[in-house]
Design a protein around this motif. Structure first.
Motif, PDB file in Angstrom:
ATOM      1  N   ASP A 179       0.456  -6.520  -9.600  1.00 59.01           N
ATOM      2  CA  ASP A 179      -1.006  -6.554  -9.619  1.00 59.01           C
ATOM      3  C   ASP A 179      -1.566  -5.404 -10.448  1.00 59.01           C
ATOM      4  OD1 ASP A 179      -0.973  -8.810  -8.041  1.00 59.01           O
ATOM      5  OD2 ASP A 179      -1.638  -7.797  -6.210  1.00 59.01           O
ATOM      6  N   LEU A 180      -0.987  -4.226 -10.296  1.00 56.54           N
ATOM      7  CA  LEU A 180      -1.437  -3.067 -11.054  1.00 56.54           C
ATOM      8  C   LEU A 180      -1.183  -3.267 -12.543  1.00 56.54           C
ATOM      9  CD1 LEU A 180      -2.608  -0.231 -11.133  1.00 56.54           C
ATOM     10  CD2 LEU A 180      -0.317   0.656 -10.638  1.00 56.54           C
ATOM     11  N   SER A 181      -0.024  -3.775 -12.881  1.00 54.58           N
ATOM     12  CA  SER A 181       0.307  -4.052 -14.274  1.00 54.58           C
ATOM     13  C   SER A 181      -0.656  -5.083 -14.864  1.00 54.58           C
ATOM     14  CB  SER A 181       1.746  -4.563 -14.379  1.00 54.58           C
ATOM     15  OG  SER A 181       2.072  -4.885 -15.697  1.00 54.58           O
ATOM     16  N   GLU A 182      -0.962  -6.119 -14.107  1.00 49.96           N
ATOM     17  CA  GLU A 182      -1.902  -7.139 -14.572  1.00 49.96           C
ATOM     18  C   GLU A 182      -3.286  -6.529 -14.809  1.00 49.96           C
ATOM     19  OE1 GLU A 182      -3.618 -11.534 -13.304  1.00 49.96           O
ATOM     20  OE2 GLU A 182      -2.424 -10.402 -11.866  1.00 49.96           O
ATOM     21  N   ALA A 183      -3.734  -5.679 -13.897  1.00 48.66           N
ATOM     22  CA  ALA A 183      -5.041  -5.034 -14.051  1.00 48.66           C
ATOM     23  C   ALA A 183      -5.056  -4.139 -15.294  1.00 48.66           C
ATOM     24  CB  ALA A 183      -5.389  -4.226 -12.805  1.00 48.66           C
ATOM     25  N   HIS A 239       0.810  -1.221   0.000  1.00 49.73           N
ATOM     26  CA  HIS A 239       0.000   0.000   0.000  1.00 49.73           C
ATOM     27  C   HIS A 239       0.845   1.274   0.000  1.00 49.73           C
ATOM     28  CE1 HIS A 239      -3.785  -2.116   0.371  1.00 49.73           C
ATOM     29  NE2 HIS A 239      -3.171  -2.926   1.210  1.00 49.73           N
ATOM     30  N   HIS A 240       2.162   1.095  -0.160  1.00 54.89           N
ATOM     31  CA  HIS A 240       3.105   2.212  -0.213  1.00 54.89           C
ATOM     32  C   HIS A 240       2.925   3.147   0.993  1.00 54.89           C
ATOM     33  CE1 HIS A 240       6.083   4.053  -2.953  1.00 54.89           C
ATOM     34  NE2 HIS A 240       5.845   5.099  -2.207  1.00 54.89           N
ATOM     35  N   LYS A 249      13.459  -5.805   2.845  1.00 53.89           N
ATOM     36  CA  LYS A 249      13.078  -6.763   1.802  1.00 53.89           C
ATOM     37  C   LYS A 249      11.577  -7.017   1.810  1.00 53.89           C
ATOM     38  CE  LYS A 249      17.521  -9.117   1.709  1.00 53.89           C
ATOM     39  NZ  LYS A 249      18.244 -10.341   2.095  1.00 53.89           N
ATOM     40  N   ALA A 250      10.975  -7.106   2.992  1.00 55.75           N
ATOM     41  CA  ALA A 250       9.530  -7.334   3.086  1.00 55.75           C
ATOM     42  C   ALA A 250       8.769  -6.146   2.515  1.00 55.75           C
ATOM     43  CB  ALA A 250       9.126  -7.589   4.543  1.00 55.75           C
ATOM     44  N   TYR A 251       9.204  -4.926   2.849  1.00 58.26           N
ATOM     45  CA  TYR A 251       8.546  -3.729   2.343  1.00 58.26           C
ATOM     46  C   TYR A 251       8.661  -3.667   0.818  1.00 58.26           C
ATOM     47  CZ  TYR A 251       7.070   1.125   1.927  1.00 58.26           C
ATOM     48  OH  TYR A 251       6.390   2.267   1.582  1.00 58.26           O
ATOM     49  N   LYS A 252       9.860  -3.902   0.279  1.00 59.13           N
ATOM     50  CA  LYS A 252      10.075  -3.854  -1.167  1.00 59.13           C
ATOM     51  C   LYS A 252       9.309  -4.962  -1.888  1.00 59.13           C
ATOM     52  CE  LYS A 252      12.693  -0.296  -1.541  1.00 59.13           C
ATOM     53  NZ  LYS A 252      12.302   0.875  -2.314  1.00 59.13           N
ATOM     54  N   LYS A 253       9.200  -6.135  -1.262  1.00 63.48           N
ATOM     55  CA  LYS A 253       8.420  -7.210  -1.866  1.00 63.48           C
ATOM     56  C   LYS A 253       6.965  -6.782  -1.982  1.00 63.48           C
ATOM     57  CE  LYS A 253       7.135 -12.073  -1.637  1.00 63.48           C
ATOM     58  NZ  LYS A 253       6.304 -11.846  -2.802  1.00 63.48           N
ATOM     59  N   GLY A 254       6.434  -6.158  -0.951  1.00 62.66           N
ATOM     60  CA  GLY A 254       5.062  -5.659  -1.002  1.00 62.66           C
ATOM     61  C   GLY A 254       4.880  -4.649  -2.123  1.00 62.66           C
ATOM     62  N   MET A 255       5.820  -3.720  -2.254  1.00 60.23           N
ATOM     63  CA  MET A 255       5.736  -2.723  -3.328  1.00 60.23           C
ATOM     64  C   MET A 255       5.751  -3.395  -4.699  1.00 60.23           C
ATOM     65  SD  MET A 255       8.079   0.528  -2.156  1.00 60.23           S
ATOM     66  CE  MET A 255       7.933   1.224  -3.781  1.00 60.23           C
ATOM     67  N   ASN A 256       6.627  -4.367  -4.872  1.00 60.44           N
ATOM     68  CA  ASN A 256       6.729  -5.050  -6.163  1.00 60.44           C
ATOM     69  C   ASN A 256       5.509  -5.911  -6.442  1.00 60.44           C
ATOM     70  OD1 ASN A 256       9.196  -4.042  -7.243  1.00 60.44           O
ATOM     71  ND2 ASN A 256      10.258  -5.159  -5.642  1.00 60.44           N
ATOM     72  N   ASP A 257       4.931  -6.518  -5.405  1.00 59.20           N
ATOM     73  CA  ASP A 257       3.687  -7.272  -5.580  1.00 59.20           C
ATOM     74  C   ASP A 257       2.580  -6.349  -6.081  1.00 59.20           C
ATOM     75  OD1 ASP A 257       4.926  -9.588  -4.696  1.00 59.20           O
ATOM     76  OD2 ASP A 257       4.022  -9.532  -2.698  1.00 59.20           O
ATOM     77  N   MET A 258       2.493  -5.149  -5.504  1.00 65.71           N
ATOM     78  CA  MET A 258       1.486  -4.174  -5.921  1.00 65.71           C
ATOM     79  C   MET A 258       1.711  -3.766  -7.374  1.00 65.71           C
ATOM     80  SD  MET A 258       1.065  -0.657  -6.640  1.00 65.71           S
ATOM     81  CE  MET A 258       2.554  -0.003  -5.928  1.00 65.71           C
ATOM     82  N   LYS A 259       2.951  -3.539  -7.751  1.00 67.25           N
ATOM     83  CA  LYS A 259       3.248  -3.143  -9.127  1.00 67.25           C
ATOM     84  C   LYS A 259       2.832  -4.238 -10.109  1.00 67.25           C
ATOM     85  CE  LYS A 259       7.085  -0.044  -8.037  1.00 67.25           C
ATOM     86  NZ  LYS A 259       8.542   0.156  -8.170  1.00 67.25           N
TER      87      LYS A 259
END
Length: 115
Positions: free
Chosen positions: A66-70, A23-24, A54-64
């Motif tokens: 998901d957003l790209s897929e959408a 959620h940045h 690493k956990a924070y960056k993984k969350g950011m990359n997961d969001m990116k």
């Protein structure tokens, strides 16, 4: 034997940190939700080798992702023409006017193509 000085290191729930990355979340928000100081968050984020970072960056990359897929789904399904154009320009190198100033020179499109 020497004793350790300072406070004990805070242990964070890394799944929660990953969710905040998704959620940045700002340092201020993270500090509030994790019940620590912003300085503590800054300190953890300074070390790219830390599990917190690493956990924070993984969350950011997961969001990116998901957003790209959408975005891709929206474009592919024809729901968003603007997104199709944007993705074409950014991922496929498409441009508004591929012929440049001389729009009558269609042969420029086929330079280098084999028959």
């Amino acid at each position: 034997m020497a004793s350790k000085r300072g406070r004990p290191k805070i242990v964070f729930d890394l799944d929660e940190v990953r969710r905040m990355g998704y959620h940045h979340a700002t340092y201020e928000t993270m500090a509030y939700l994790l019940d620590c100081s912003e300085d503590c968050i800054r300190s953890r984020m300074r070390d790219p080798r830390s599990d917190f970072y690493k956990a924070y960056k993984k969350g950011m990359n997961d969001m990116k992702m998901d957003l790209s897929e959408a975005q891709l789904n929206s474009a592919i399904e024809g729901k968003n023409i603007t997104m199709q154009i944007w993705l074409g320009k950014n991922y496929l190198g498409q441009v508004e006017n591929p012929l440049g100033d001389d729009e009558d020179d269609v042969s420029a499109l086929f330079d280098g193509w084999d028959d």
